[in-house]
Design a protein around this motif. Structure first.
Motif, mmCIF file in Angstrom:
data_model
loop_
_atom_site.group_PDB
_atom_site.id
_atom_site.type_symbol
_atom_site.label_atom_id
_atom_site.label_comp_id
_atom_site.label_asym_id
_atom_site.label_seq_id
_atom_site.Cartn_x
_atom_site.Cartn_y
_atom_site.Cartn_z
ATOM 1 N N CYS A 82 0.821 -1.215 0.000
ATOM 2 C CA CYS A 82 0.000 0.000 0.000
ATOM 3 C C CYS A 82 0.856 1.267 0.000
ATOM 4 N N GLY A 83 2.107 1.153 0.464
ATOM 5 C CA GLY A 83 2.970 2.332 0.518
ATOM 6 C C GLY A 83 2.545 3.305 1.603
ATOM 7 N N SER A 84 2.812 4.575 1.379
ATOM 8 C CA SER A 84 2.506 5.600 2.369
ATOM 9 C C SER A 84 0.998 5.827 2.465
ATOM 10 N N ALA A 85 0.528 6.042 3.693
ATOM 11 C CA ALA A 85 -0.886 6.336 3.911
ATOM 12 C C ALA A 85 -1.188 7.816 3.709
ATOM 13 N N GLY A 86 -0.167 8.598 3.400
ATOM 14 C CA GLY A 86 -0.351 10.024 3.157
ATOM 15 C C GLY A 86 0.432 10.861 4.144
ATOM 16 N N ASN B 71 -6.681 1.288 7.066
ATOM 17 C CA ASN B 71 -6.331 -0.114 6.883
ATOM 18 C C ASN B 71 -5.856 -0.364 5.454
ATOM 19 N N CYS B 72 -4.781 -1.133 5.338
ATOM 20 C CA CYS B 72 -4.276 -1.504 4.017
ATOM 21 C C CYS B 72 -5.105 -2.668 3.498
ATOM 22 N N LEU B 73 -5.943 -2.412 2.501
ATOM 23 C CA LEU B 73 -6.812 -3.426 1.899
ATOM 24 C C LEU B 73 -6.262 -3.833 0.530
ATOM 25 N N HIS B 74 -6.976 -4.735 -0.125
ATOM 26 C CA HIS B 74 -6.474 -5.243 -1.406
ATOM 27 C C HIS B 74 -6.435 -4.161 -2.485
ATOM 28 N N ASN B 75 -7.240 -3.095 -2.305
ATOM 29 C CA ASN B 75 -7.263 -2.003 -3.288
ATOM 30 C C ASN B 75 -6.609 -0.723 -2.771
ATOM 31 N N GLY B 76 -5.809 -0.843 -1.696
ATOM 32 C CA GLY B 76 -5.095 0.309 -1.152
ATOM 33 C C GLY B 76 -5.618 0.695 0.225
ATOM 34 N N TRP B 77 -5.169 1.871 0.722
ATOM 35 C CA TRP B 77 -5.597 2.332 2.044
ATOM 36 C C TRP B 77 -7.055 2.761 2.008
ATOM 37 N N ASP B 78 -7.805 2.340 3.011
ATOM 38 C CA ASP B 78 -9.204 2.769 3.065
ATOM 39 C C ASP B 78 -9.298 4.169 3.674
#
Length: 470
Positions: A288-292, A327-334
Motif C-alpha cells: 500500500c505504501g505511504s498512507a499520506g 487499513n491496508c486493503l487489497h485495493n489500497g488504504w481505506d
C-alpha cells in the motif's frame, strides 16, 4: 612632583568613570534540557539589565522555577527553571479490560488495551504518549461488534468466502479434499468474543481410501485433487474445486489470495504420470505504501502491506479531525487522510488600564502570544500569556494596580518639594531633620510596590550638648 600628583588624580578619576559603566554580557549559558530562542542565540552581546527567557527542550516539561535570567554587570544570573522528561502518567480506566504499559509512560511509549474474556477491542488497541498526552482514539472493549479471524483448516475447501475477517453471526462450512475425512462440526459460527463455535474441525487422512485412489490413479496415469500448502498464499482456481480427478497431462492454475499479488514463478501445475508438478507460484502481500502526509502530525505504522494499519497522531497543540486509523486493503488504504487542526483559545480577557499587544481579528491558535502593558500603575502578574495545547491561556490575566504611599510621618523631619497627600510607586524623596535634631536611618526613601516607604522611615532625635564649666 606636582605633575606626578596630577597624574595620580587623573588615573583615579578615569578608574572611577570606568567602574561606573556597567559591563555587558556574552551569550547566555546553556542548561540541560532547555533551549533558547534562535534570535537570542544569534545575538552577540547583551547590555546589563537585559533579560532572556529559556524554554524546556522537546519532550520535557517545566516543573518549577523561573524561565528568565538577567545580565548583571557582565554576569548572568543563575537559571532556576527545572525541566523534567514529560510523562503521560496513567491512561485511565478501561471498562471491561485493562491497560498494559510499554514502559514508564514517557513520550514515544505505547499503552495497550487488553480486553477481558468475552470482550474484544474496537478499532486501534493502543495509544501513544506524545507531548500533549495520550493520543489516538481511546480503546473500547465491547461485546457484539467483534470479528473472528479466518479459520485455518488444512486440506479443506470452505464455503463462505476467503475473507480476511468475519463478523459476528457469519458462518463457514467445510468440505475435506479427496483422501481426507472431516473430524468435527461441518459448520461453525462467529460468536461474540471473537471465537468460532463449535471450534473449527480437522481434515484427517483416510489411509485406505488414499491408497486405493493412488493405485487407481497409477493405473490410469491420472491425478487426484492437487493439494496446496497453507503458506503458499494461493488457492486452486474456482473452476477446478469441484473436480476429484484429472487426466495425465492436464494442467490446472492457481490464483493468489485476496490482498496478494504474483511475485514470480508459474501459476500452473501439470498432472504427469499420477503426480502433480510442484507449485512454483510466489504470492506476496500487496504493497500500500505511504498512507499520506499529515500537516502537523504523522502516521505510525504496523507496516505498509496488506493487513497492516496506519494510525494518525497529531503534534502537540493540534487535534485530530477525521478517522484516526487507515487499513491496508487489497485495493489500497481505506478512508481518507485525516487533518490535524490547531487548538484554539478563547479571546484573551481585557485588563483595566492596560494595553494589549498581539490582538488578532480571527481565532487565537496554539502558541499565540498576547502581551499586557499598563497605562496607569504597575503590572501585577504575567506580562505575557500564550495559548496552550489544552486550549487554555498559560496564566490568568495580570492586573494594573495603582500603588500609592501616604505622606511620610517623620516628627521634626522635612523634605523639599511638593508635599502631596499621596505619592506614587517609585516616587523618591530625601528627608532632613529640623535644627537641633539629627537623623538616624535612611535619608532617601522610595514608594514601594506594597504601598510602603522603602527601606523604612528615619527618625529625628534631638542633639544633646554638654554644658561647659567655668
Amino acid at each position: 612632583m606636582r605633575s606626578l600628583g596630577w597624574s595620580v588624580l587623573l588615573l583615579s578619576l578615569t578608574s572611577l568613570a570606568t567602574a561606573a559603566i556597567p559591563k555587558s554580557c556574552s551569550a547566555p549559558p546553556e542548561y540541560p534540557h532547555t533551549s533558547l530562542d534562535t534570535k537570542v542565540r544569534a545575538k552577540k552581546g547583551f547590555q546589563s539589565g537585559d533579560k532572556v527567557y529559556y524554554n524546556c527542550a522537546e519532550d520535557f516539561t517545566p516543573t518549577r522555577g523561573s524561565r528568565s535570567v538577567q545580565c548583571n554587570n557582565g554576569e548572568w544570573t543563575k537559571l532556576t527553571l527545572k525541566c523534567e522528561k514529560k510523562s503521560c502518567g496513567n491512561a485511565g480506566d478501561l471498562p471491561n479490560g485493562q491497560f498494559h504499559y510499554e514502559g514508564s509512560s514517557f513520550v514515544g511509549e505505547k499503552v495497550y488495551a487488553v480486553c477481558n474474556e468475552g470482550y474484544t477491542s474496537k478499532g486501534v488497541n493502543y495509544m501513544i504518549c506524545k507531548k500533549s498526552g495520550w493520543t489516538g482514539e481511546f480503546p473500547i472493549c465491547e461485546v457484539g461488534e467483534t470479528t473472528c479471524p479466518a479459520p485455518a483448516v488444512a486440506n479443506s475447501v470452505t464455503s463462505g468466502g476467503n475473507a480476511f475477517a468475519y463478523q459476528v453471526g457469519d458462518d463457514v462450512s467445510f468440505t475435506c479434499r479427496q483422501g481426507f475425512q472431516l473430524d468435527g462440526a461441518q459448520k461453525i459460527i462467529c460468536m461474540p468474543g471473537g471465537l468460532w463455535e463449535p471450534k473449527p474441525p480437522q481434515c484427517l487422512p483416510q489411509p485406505q481410501k488414499t491408497e486405493q485412489t493412488t493405485k487407481s490413479a497409477d493405473k490410469t496415469g491420472g491425478c487426484g485433487v492437487p493439494l496446496t500448502h497453507h503458506n503458499a498464499n494461493a488457492n486452486l482456481a474456482g473452476k477446478y474445486i469441484t473436480r476429484t480427478s484429472f487426466a495425465s497431462g492436464e494442467k490446472v492454475h492457481y490464483v493468489c489470495n485476496i490482498g496478494h499479488v504474483q511475485a514470480g514463478g508459474s501459476k500452473y501445475r501439470t498432472c504427469t504420470d499420477g503426480k502433480w508438478t510442484p507449485l512454483e507460484l510466489k504470492c506476496e502481500r500487496k504493497l500500500c505504501g505511504s498512507a499520506g502526509e499529515i500537516l502537523n502530525g504523522e502516521f505510525s505504522y504496523t507496516g505498509v502491506m496488506f493487513g497492516d494499519t496506519a494510525t494518525a497522531n497529531c503534534n502537540e497543540g493540534y487535534i485530530l479531525v477525521g478517522k484516526a486509523t487507515r487499513n491496508c486493503l487489497h485495493n489500497g488504504w481505506d478512508g481518507r487522510v485525516p487533518v490535524c487542526e490547531a487548538v484554539q483559545c478563547e479571546k484573551p480577557p481585557e485588563v483595566a488600564n492596560a494595553k494589549m499587544i498581539g490582538l488578532q481579528e480571527q481565532s487565537y491558535t496554539y502558541m499565540s502570544v498576547v502581551y499586557y502593558q499598563c497605562h496607569v500603575g504597575i503590572l501585577i502578574g504575567e506580562k505575557e500569556i500564550w495559548c496552550t495545547e489544552n486550549g487554555t491561556w498559560s496564566a490568568s490575566p495580570p492586573q494594573c494596580k495603582e500603588i500609592t504611599c501616604q505622606s511620610p510621618n517623620v516628627p521634626k523631619g522635612f523634605w523639599r518639594g511638593a508635599h502631596n497627600g499621596l505619592y506614587h510607586f517609585r516616587d523618591t524623596i530625601s528627608i532632613m531633620c529640623s535644627r537641633g535634631y539629627t537623623i538616624t536611618g535612611p535619608t532617601t526613601i522610595t514608594c514601594g510596590s506594597d504601598g510602603k516607604w522603602s527601606p523604612g522611615l528615619p527618625n529625628c532625635k534631638p542633639m544633646y550638648h554638654r554644658k561647659l564649666r567655668n
